[in-house]
Design an enzyme around this catalytic site. Structure first.
Site, short mmCIF file in Angstrom:
data_model
loop_
_atom_site.label_atom_id
_atom_site.label_comp_id
_atom_site.label_asym_id
_atom_site.label_seq_id
_atom_site.Cartn_x
_atom_site.Cartn_y
_atom_site.Cartn_z
N ASP A 18 -2.94 -2.05 5.75
CA ASP A 18 -3.19 -1.93 6.62
C ASP A 18 -3.03 -3.40 7.92
O ASP A 18 -2.48 -5.12 6.58
CB ASP A 18 -4.75 -2.80 6.41
CG ASP A 18 -5.53 -3.21 7.14
OD1 ASP A 18 -5.46 -2.80 8.35
OD2 ASP A 18 -7.09 -4.49 6.69
N GLU B 84 -2.85 2.28 9.55
CA GLU B 84 -4.41 2.22 10.03
C GLU B 84 -3.50 2.03 11.66
O GLU B 84 -3.06 1.35 12.11
CB GLU B 84 -5.22 1.02 9.60
CG GLU B 84 -6.05 1.50 10.60
CD GLU B 84 -7.56 0.65 9.79
OE1 GLU B 84 -8.41 0.70 8.86
OE2 GLU B 84 -7.25 -1.27 9.80
N ASP C 92 -8.23 -7.16 2.02
CA ASP C 92 -7.28 -6.64 2.81
C ASP C 92 -6.00 -5.51 1.81
O ASP C 92 -6.02 -4.68 2.63
CB ASP C 92 -6.16 -7.83 3.77
CG ASP C 92 -6.67 -8.54 4.54
OD1 ASP C 92 -7.48 -7.84 4.99
OD2 ASP C 92 -6.79 -8.99 5.15
#
Length: 166
Positions: free
Chosen positions: A7, A68, A141
């Site tokens: 991410d 992502e 996260d």
């Protein structure tokens, strides 16, 4: 199959390393956050992201990296900066020779929770449940990185493997 989920962010890049070993349950190997030096120039932070992802790939030798895709919100400047962090992560994976898959945020939420409108808290809870963990990966996260890796395991691994092999 080992998947490294990422991410990306310029201040914090969440990651999760997940192993898919059927018929055994999927298991979490490691998760965490790569924090860049603040307030360093952007190019220095991108180099730190690149180096950290390169080290993660060398340590875990994943079969795939799942990243992502960039979420474009109302602030184009934020999207561009996030895209640069994503580029550093993609470059590290590519330089290491590991195949890369990308998933939209809504796809990750839908795969892990069942709805593309899931909250961060719901994603964290379902990530913990799917991996049979006592608590959700933290910080958020890191949980996002794990959710992205899980998405690849649940959604893309079979199709991805077929594309790479044949």
């Amino acid at each position: 199959m080992i998947v490294l989920g990422l991410d990306p962010g310029t201040a914090a890049t969440g990651y999760g390393v997940v192993e898919l070993a059927a018929p055994a349950p999927t298991r979490l190997i490691e998760c965490g956050v790569v924090r860049t030096t603040s307030p360093a120039p952007l190019e220095r932070r991108l180099a730190e992201i690149f180096d950290a992802i390169t080290a993660l790939v060398a340590r875990h030798r994943p079969d795939a990296v799942a990243v992502e895709s960039v979420f474009v919100n109302l602030n184009p400047r934020s999207a561009l900066t996030l895209g640069q962090a994503r580029g550093a992560a993609l470059a590290a994976a590519a330089k290491s020779g590991v195949p890369v898959a990308a998933y939209a945020p809504a796809t990750v939420k839908k795969t892990v929770v069942g709805t593309g409108a899931a909250t961060k808290r719901q994603v964290q809870a379902m990530t913990a449940r799917l991996l049979r963990l006592a608590a959700a990966p933290a910080p958020a996260d890191a949980a996002d990185g794990v959710a992205i890796a899980l998405t690849h395991c649940l959604r893309g691994a079979r199709r991805f493997r077929r594309a790479v092999v044949g």
